[in-house]
Enzyme design. Structure first.
Site, PDB file in Angstrom:
ATOM      1  N   ASP A 154       0.994  -1.181  -0.082  1.00 37.87           N
ATOM      2  CA  ASP A 154       0.002   0.026   0.180  1.00 37.87           C
ATOM      3  C   ASP A 154       0.789   1.217   0.070  1.00 37.87           C
ATOM      4  O   ASP A 154       1.743   1.231   0.794  1.00 37.87           O
ATOM      5  CB  ASP A 154      -0.746  -0.154   1.400  1.00 37.87           C
ATOM      6  CG  ASP A 154      -1.799   1.207   1.401  1.00 37.87           C
ATOM      7  OD1 ASP A 154      -1.415   2.226   0.917  1.00 37.87           O
ATOM      8  OD2 ASP A 154      -2.505   1.124   2.305  1.00 37.87           O
TER       9      ASP A 154
ATOM     10  N   SER B 126      -2.930   5.059 -14.114  1.00 32.92           N
ATOM     11  CA  SER B 126      -3.728   4.747 -15.227  1.00 32.92           C
ATOM     12  C   SER B 126      -4.410   3.113 -15.484  1.00 32.92           C
ATOM     13  O   SER B 126      -5.234   2.998 -15.993  1.00 32.92           O
ATOM     14  CB  SER B 126      -3.224   5.232 -16.384  1.00 32.92           C
ATOM     15  OG  SER B 126      -3.344   6.343 -16.705  1.00 32.92           O
TER      16      SER B 126
ATOM     17  N   ASP C 196      -5.813   7.176  -5.254  1.00 37.75           N
ATOM     18  CA  ASP C 196      -6.051   8.724  -4.924  1.00 37.75           C
ATOM     19  C   ASP C 196      -6.799   8.694  -3.372  1.00 37.75           C
ATOM     20  O   ASP C 196      -6.429   9.335  -2.659  1.00 37.75           O
ATOM     21  CB  ASP C 196      -6.965   9.549  -6.175  1.00 37.75           C
ATOM     22  CG  ASP C 196      -7.010  10.678  -5.995  1.00 37.75           C
ATOM     23  OD1 ASP C 196      -6.464  11.259  -5.165  1.00 37.75           O
ATOM     24  OD2 ASP C 196      -7.786  11.262  -6.860  1.00 37.75           O
TER      25      ASP C 196
ATOM     26  N   VAL D  69      -8.837   2.368 -12.429  1.00 34.63           N
ATOM     27  CA  VAL D  69     -10.028   2.973 -13.183  1.00 34.63           C
ATOM     28  C   VAL D  69      -9.904   3.583 -14.545  1.00 34.63           C
ATOM     29  O   VAL D  69     -10.776   3.520 -15.426  1.00 34.63           O
ATOM     30  CB  VAL D  69     -10.668   4.231 -12.094  1.00 34.63           C
ATOM     31  CG1 VAL D  69     -11.590   4.976 -12.806  1.00 34.63           C
ATOM     32  CG2 VAL D  69     -10.996   3.712 -10.948  1.00 34.63           C
ATOM     33  N   TYR D  70      -8.857   3.829 -14.811  1.00 32.79           N
ATOM     34  CA  TYR D  70      -8.535   4.386 -16.193  1.00 32.79           C
ATOM     35  C   TYR D  70      -8.169   3.428 -17.039  1.00 32.79           C
ATOM     36  O   TYR D  70      -8.047   3.707 -18.538  1.00 32.79           O
ATOM     37  CB  TYR D  70      -7.328   5.439 -16.251  1.00 32.79           C
ATOM     38  CG  TYR D  70      -7.927   6.909 -15.692  1.00 32.79           C
ATOM     39  CD1 TYR D  70      -9.176   6.963 -15.281  1.00 32.79           C
ATOM     40  CD2 TYR D  70      -6.789   7.846 -15.413  1.00 32.79           C
ATOM     41  CE1 TYR D  70      -9.614   8.435 -15.080  1.00 32.79           C
ATOM     42  CE2 TYR D  70      -7.512   9.182 -15.060  1.00 32.79           C
ATOM     43  CZ  TYR D  70      -8.761   9.249 -14.602  1.00 32.79           C
ATOM     44  OH  TYR D  70      -9.265  10.558 -14.084  1.00 32.79           O
TER      45      TYR D  70
ATOM     46  N   GLY E  64      -9.569   4.506  -5.603  1.00 34.45           N
ATOM     47  CA  GLY E  64      -8.424   3.795  -6.030  1.00 34.45           C
ATOM     48  C   GLY E  64      -7.187   4.280  -4.995  1.00 34.45           C
ATOM     49  O   GLY E  64      -7.551   4.856  -3.808  1.00 34.45           O
TER      50      GLY E  64
HETATM   51  N1  AR6 Z   1      -1.352   1.672  -2.830  1.00 39.64           N
HETATM   52  C1  AR6 Z   1      -0.860   1.335  -4.160  1.00 39.64           C
HETATM   53  N2  AR6 Z   1      -1.529   1.244  -5.391  1.00 39.64           N
HETATM   54  C2  AR6 Z   1      -2.850   1.175  -4.996  1.00 39.64           C
HETATM   55  C3  AR6 Z   1      -3.673   1.517  -3.937  1.00 39.64           C
HETATM   56  C4  AR6 Z   1      -2.593   1.526  -2.721  1.00 39.64           C
HETATM   57  N3  AR6 Z   1      -3.165   1.992  -1.635  1.00 39.64           N
HETATM   58  N4  AR6 Z   1      -4.833   1.520  -4.192  1.00 39.64           N
HETATM   59  C5  AR6 Z   1      -4.950   1.319  -5.366  1.00 39.64           C
HETATM   60  N5  AR6 Z   1      -3.815   0.768  -6.080  1.00 39.64           N
HETATM   61  P1  AR6 Z   1      -6.448   3.993  -9.873  1.00 39.64           P
HETATM   62  P2  AR6 Z   1      -6.013   5.210 -12.320  1.00 39.64           P
HETATM   63  C6  AR6 Z   1      -3.385   0.482  -7.394  1.00 39.64           C
HETATM   64  O1  AR6 Z   1      -7.786   3.516 -10.283  1.00 39.64           O
HETATM   65  O2  AR6 Z   1      -6.495   3.922 -13.055  1.00 39.64           O
HETATM   66  C7  AR6 Z   1      -9.191   7.583  -8.972  1.00 39.64           C
HETATM   67  O3  AR6 Z   1     -10.701   7.663  -8.626  1.00 39.64           O
HETATM   68  C8  AR6 Z   1      -4.421   0.050  -8.307  1.00 39.64           C
HETATM   69  O4  AR6 Z   1      -4.602  -1.306  -8.088  1.00 39.64           O
HETATM   70  O5  AR6 Z   1      -6.211   4.202  -8.538  1.00 39.64           O
HETATM   71  O6  AR6 Z   1      -4.986   6.006 -12.587  1.00 39.64           O
HETATM   72  C9  AR6 Z   1      -8.753   9.043  -9.239  1.00 39.64           C
HETATM   73  O7  AR6 Z   1      -9.412  10.197  -8.721  1.00 39.64           O
HETATM   74  C10 AR6 Z   1      -3.938   0.245  -9.732  1.00 39.64           C
HETATM   75  O8  AR6 Z   1      -3.010  -0.569  -9.879  1.00 39.64           O
HETATM   76  O9  AR6 Z   1      -5.914   4.932 -10.769  1.00 39.64           O
HETATM   77  C11 AR6 Z   1      -8.962   9.268 -11.047  1.00 39.64           C
HETATM   78  O10 AR6 Z   1     -10.361   9.570 -11.124  1.00 39.64           O
HETATM   79  C12 AR6 Z   1      -3.067   1.496  -9.768  1.00 39.64           C
HETATM   80  O11 AR6 Z   1      -3.041   1.898  -8.074  1.00 39.64           O
HETATM   81  C13 AR6 Z   1      -8.897   7.480 -11.268  1.00 39.64           C
HETATM   82  O12 AR6 Z   1      -9.046   6.886 -10.099  1.00 39.64           O
HETATM   83  C14 AR6 Z   1      -4.069   2.827 -10.101  1.00 39.64           C
HETATM   84  O13 AR6 Z   1      -5.398   2.553 -10.128  1.00 39.64           O
HETATM   85  C15 AR6 Z   1      -7.471   7.424 -11.671  1.00 39.64           C
HETATM   86  O14 AR6 Z   1      -7.415   5.949 -12.390  1.00 39.64           O
END
Ligand code: AR6
Length: 170
Positions: A9, A116, A33, A119-120, A31
């Site tokens: 994490d 990315s 964020d 969610v992206y 996610g």
């Molecule tokens: N530590 C490390 N990695 C993580 C964690 C964590 N605590 N939580 C999730 N991941 P995402 P995106 C991973 O969806 O695709 C947000 O709502 C996750 O498994 O967080 O760039 C923003 O506000 C994945 O591998 O980001 C934007 O609206 C990676 O982080 C949107 O999501 C990225 O997933 C951005 O989407």
């Protein structure tokens, strides 16, 4: 090597700067964020409100507040639309701009999430390849930043990042 990958994490990492995969509003989301905002506390959102958002492919810096990390670098990855809308260049730019900000803040250690690929919907194979090659190139121009970690949330993602990191040293 000065570039490594681990499964964790990102909010728990004791590094100088963690990178946040944010959206253009910089006002939080799900996610990674959401996790970063929860762990940093409400001061982070206050700081983000002063930044006026961030275009895709760019990055902005705040303090880390309650995080172990001193700084958060908020970058906005591209939404995956099949790869024909400049996604690869935008994703590479996220890594370049984030490292440039880390460098100017004097951060020695930086951790990136897999930008990315949640969610992206950017396919992790392609995204990891871009992440590893862009960071390895950009680090050559850095003097402050000494080490970069790719912080993967799942074991499956970690395996992909490890594969491309091994290819760097092969
Ligand atoms: N530590 C490390 N990695 C993580 C964690 C964590 N605590 N939580 C999730 N991941 P995402 P995106 C991973 O969806 O695709 C947000 O709502 C996750 O498994 O967080 O760039 C923003 O506000 C994945 O591998 O980001 C934007 O609206 C990676 O982080 C949107 O999501 C990225 O997933 C951005 O989407």
């Amino acid at each position: 090597m000065n570039i490594t990958a681990l499964q964790a994490d990102i909010t728990t990492l004791d590094v100088d700067a963690v990178v946040n995969a944010a959206n253009t509003s910089l006002l939080g989301g799900g996610g990674v964020d959401g996790a970063i905002h929860r762990a940093a506390g409400p001061e982070l959102l206050k700081a983000c409100r002063t930044l006026g958002g961030c275009p895709t492919g760019d990055a902005k810096l705040t303090d880390g507040f309650k995080l172990p990390a001193r700084y958060v670098i908020h970058t906005v990855g591209p939404v995956w639309h099949g790869g024909t809308r400049g996604e690869a260049d935008q994703l590479a730019s996220c890594y370049q701009r984030s490292l440039a900000l880390a460098e100017s803040a004097g951060a020695r250690t930086v951790a990136f999430p897999s930008i990315s690929t949640g969610v992206y919907r950017y396919p992790v194979e392609e995204a990891a390849q871009i992440a590893v090659s862009t960071v390895s190139q950009a680090l050559k121009q850095c003097t402050a930043v000494k080490a970069v970690t790719f912080c993967c949330f799942s074991g499956a993602d970690l395996a992909v990042y490890q594969k491309y990191l091994e290819q760097l040293t092969a």
